[in-house]
Design an enzyme around this catalytic site. Structure first.
Site, PDB file in Angstrom:
ATOM      1  N   HIS A  31       0.835  -1.212   0.000  1.00  0.00           N
ATOM      2  CA  HIS A  31       0.000   0.000   0.000  1.00  0.00           C
ATOM      3  C   HIS A  31       0.861   1.251   0.000  1.00  0.00           C
ATOM      4  O   HIS A  31       1.255   1.760   1.052  1.00  0.00           O
ATOM      5  CB  HIS A  31      -0.913  -0.006   1.232  1.00  0.00           C
ATOM      6  CG  HIS A  31      -1.948   1.073   1.230  1.00  0.00           C
ATOM      7  ND1 HIS A  31      -3.185   0.912   1.811  1.00  0.00           N
ATOM      8  CD2 HIS A  31      -1.956   2.329   0.723  1.00  0.00           C
ATOM      9  CE1 HIS A  31      -3.893   2.024   1.664  1.00  0.00           C
ATOM     10  NE2 HIS A  31      -3.150   2.908   1.011  1.00  0.00           N
TER      11      HIS A  31
ATOM     12  N   HIS B  78       1.624   5.151  -2.395  1.00  0.00           N
ATOM     13  CA  HIS B  78       1.179   6.085  -3.429  1.00  0.00           C
ATOM     14  C   HIS B  78       2.412   6.665  -4.123  1.00  0.00           C
ATOM     15  O   HIS B  78       3.255   7.285  -3.478  1.00  0.00           O
ATOM     16  CB  HIS B  78       0.352   7.213  -2.808  1.00  0.00           C
ATOM     17  CG  HIS B  78      -0.871   6.730  -2.096  1.00  0.00           C
ATOM     18  ND1 HIS B  78      -2.105   6.657  -2.700  1.00  0.00           N
ATOM     19  CD2 HIS B  78      -1.041   6.261  -0.828  1.00  0.00           C
ATOM     20  CE1 HIS B  78      -2.989   6.178  -1.839  1.00  0.00           C
ATOM     21  NE2 HIS B  78      -2.360   5.924  -0.691  1.00  0.00           N
ATOM     22  N   LEU B  79       2.501   6.452  -5.427  1.00  0.00           N
ATOM     23  CA  LEU B  79       3.637   6.973  -6.202  1.00  0.00           C
ATOM     24  C   LEU B  79       3.286   8.262  -6.953  1.00  0.00           C
ATOM     25  O   LEU B  79       4.166   8.900  -7.520  1.00  0.00           O
ATOM     26  CB  LEU B  79       4.145   5.907  -7.178  1.00  0.00           C
ATOM     27  CG  LEU B  79       4.859   4.721  -6.526  1.00  0.00           C
ATOM     28  CD1 LEU B  79       5.265   3.697  -7.571  1.00  0.00           C
ATOM     29  CD2 LEU B  79       6.073   5.184  -5.726  1.00  0.00           C
TER      30      LEU B  79
ATOM     31  N   ASP C 261       1.200   2.868   3.718  1.00  0.00           N
ATOM     32  CA  ASP C 261       0.338   3.914   3.159  1.00  0.00           C
ATOM     33  C   ASP C 261       1.154   5.177   2.877  1.00  0.00           C
ATOM     34  O   ASP C 261       0.728   6.299   3.181  1.00  0.00           O
ATOM     35  CB  ASP C 261      -0.835   4.211   4.088  1.00  0.00           C
ATOM     36  CG  ASP C 261      -1.911   5.082   3.422  1.00  0.00           C
ATOM     37  OD1 ASP C 261      -1.846   5.283   2.189  1.00  0.00           O
ATOM     38  OD2 ASP C 261      -2.813   5.564   4.138  1.00  0.00           O
TER      39      ASP C 261
ATOM     40  N   HIS D 147       3.241  14.419  -0.085  1.00  0.00           N
ATOM     41  CA  HIS D 147       2.623  15.673  -0.535  1.00  0.00           C
ATOM     42  C   HIS D 147       3.675  16.773  -0.548  1.00  0.00           C
ATOM     43  O   HIS D 147       4.704  16.678   0.134  1.00  0.00           O
ATOM     44  CB  HIS D 147       1.470  16.081   0.383  1.00  0.00           C
ATOM     45  CG  HIS D 147       0.288  15.179   0.321  1.00  0.00           C
ATOM     46  ND1 HIS D 147      -0.535  15.101  -0.778  1.00  0.00           N
ATOM     47  CD2 HIS D 147      -0.203  14.292   1.232  1.00  0.00           C
ATOM     48  CE1 HIS D 147      -1.491  14.220  -0.546  1.00  0.00           C
ATOM     49  NE2 HIS D 147      -1.310  13.713   0.668  1.00  0.00           N
TER      50      HIS D 147
ATOM     51  N   GLY E  35      -2.413  12.441   4.578  1.00  0.00           N
ATOM     52  CA  GLY E  35      -1.337  11.512   4.236  1.00  0.00           C
ATOM     53  C   GLY E  35       0.038  11.930   4.721  1.00  0.00           C
ATOM     54  O   GLY E  35       0.352  13.122   4.813  1.00  0.00           O
TER      55      GLY E  35
END
Length: 412
Positions: free
Chosen positions: A43, A45-46, A286, A290, A305
């Site tokens: 899990h 995020h790229l 996760d 940002h 996030g």
């Protein structure tokens, strides 16, 4: 510490012995370090495509390698969303070009992550699994149909569980801190009530259902009961939900803003209990990078996030293993063998004939987390300045050195 030598040939482990009597093209001196299977994170995020100012496939996999990860699964909340065969193929081509470790892309359950129309799951065969992570699938019928189709394909439905009707625009847990900081609270029931719905749907569909980032004691209870009933449900927990709770939020610092939010202390305790008794199957970061100017907006406006790939093992080792809450073997299993078992992956084992995915760890040196040294573009972490042990110093993915700390000696 037992001293062994490991021989890698053709991207596989060919020997593990007290002494390997073969001349090698490259020799790595791992004296005093702990050799582990490369970590698996199901899990992350790229951000690419569409969010390259936050992260790219290249920077994200560099961060993963620095954290000891050799296999990651990338969430589909990108622009465009990988919701068609063409988009999946384009993403796979970009991964092949830029990734320095193994990246397994998710496809979305619904078109555009809008929760209105199912994707053509059957045409997305190259996807790791199906998820609308970031948003819960709000309609029971849509989720049931997705589960039935995924079951026929032998793939998992992976769910961010959140009932939007009871979210109430919350930005922190609905509890003491929301009151103290006068911020809208996000109730824990918004998560657990959707899990309760979904485990029954999964039972009806005969589907493997995996719950993302469990955060509440009620969610743990529902998952535990579902497992006892024989339902094929698995679940993950993040390092930050194991190590922090809402009391750690002292000010309007959006580096502590994530979804699900940091919950109450009793929730945190239930998560560890669920991990230890097998209710929760694995740990996943996760990783959600940002831009700094976005996170500087405070809780009300900043995106949810935090980053996690470069800090996961050190934090978990320091705060769970060294404190006696968890054994080192169990921690390693939660990051290697268990995610491989849950998703039937041929990785996560440091054994002869297995893939040469290896992480070397220095367990003895104390060091300080410094976000300015992150390989990730995302510097959004609540752990900046924390002192930790358990430093990944070298990562080998598929027989190739993809990260190397200056403390490791490589002889050519």
């Amino acid at each position: 510490m037992i001293h062994k030598e490991i021989l890698i040939e053709d991207n596989k482990i060919s020997q593990i012995a007290d002494k390997v009597n073969v001349s090698a093209e490259e020799v790595i001196d791992g004296q005093g370090k702990l050799a582990l299977p490369g970590f698996i994170d199901v899990h992350i995020h790229l951000r690419e495509p569409g969010g390259e100012h936050k992260e790219t496939i290249q920077t994200g996999t560099m961060a993963a390698a620095r954290g000891g990860f050799t296999t990651v699964a990338a969430m589909p909340n990108t622009n465009p969303v990988p919701d068609s065969r063409e988009k999946i193929d384009n993403l796979l081509a970009k991964i092949e070009e830029d990734a320095i470790i193994r990246v397994l892309p998710y496809a979305s359950i619904t078109k555009g992550l809008e929760g209105k129309e199912l994707t053509d799951l059957e045409s997305l065969g190259e996807a790791f699994a199906y998820t609308d992570d970031g948003v819960g699938v709000q309609t029971a019928d849509l989720m049931l149909q997705a589960m039935k189709r995924a079951a026929k394909l032998g793939k998992a439905i992976v769910a961010h569980c959140e009932d939007n009707s009871i979210v109430y625009n919350g930005v922190v847990h609905d509890g003491e801190v929301s009151e103290r900081l006068n911020l809208p609270g996000l109730p824990g029931i918004s998560e657990s009530v959707q899990i309760a719905r979904d485990v029954l749907l999964a039972e009806a569909a005969g589907c493997h259902y995996h719950v993302c980032h469990v955060s509440t004691k009620e969610s743990v209870r529902v998952i535990r009961d579902a497992k006892r009933a024989g339902i094929n449900v698995t679940a993950e927990v993040t390092p930050h939900h194991l190590i922090l709770n809402e009391q750690d939020i002292l000010s309007n610092d959006a580096n502590f803003k994530m979804n699900p939010p940091l919950r109450a202390k009793e929730d945190q305790e239930a998560l560890l209990e669920g991990l230890l008794d097998g209710t929760i199957d694995l740990i996943a970061t996760d990783h959600a990078p940002h831009a700094e100017d976005e996170k500087a907006l405070g809780f009300l406006q900043a995106p949810f996030g935090i980053t996690g790939l470069e800090t996961a093992f050190p934090l978990l080792y320091t705060h769970l293993v060294k404190t006696g809450k968890l054994s080192l073997k169990l921690l390693v299993d939660y990051l290697t063998v268990k995610p491989a078992q849950v998703f039937a992956l041929p990785y996560g084992r440091l054994e002869v004939a297995e893939f040469a995915d290896i992480t070397l760890i220095d367990l003895t040196e104390e060091w300080t987390i410094d976000k300015h040294t992150f390989y990730s573009k995302g510097k959004n972490t609540p752990f900046n300045g924390w002192n930790v042990f358990g430093k990944p110093v070298l990562t080998i993915a598929g027989g190739k050195v993809v990260y190397e700390d200056e403390s490791v000696f490589v002889q050519l």
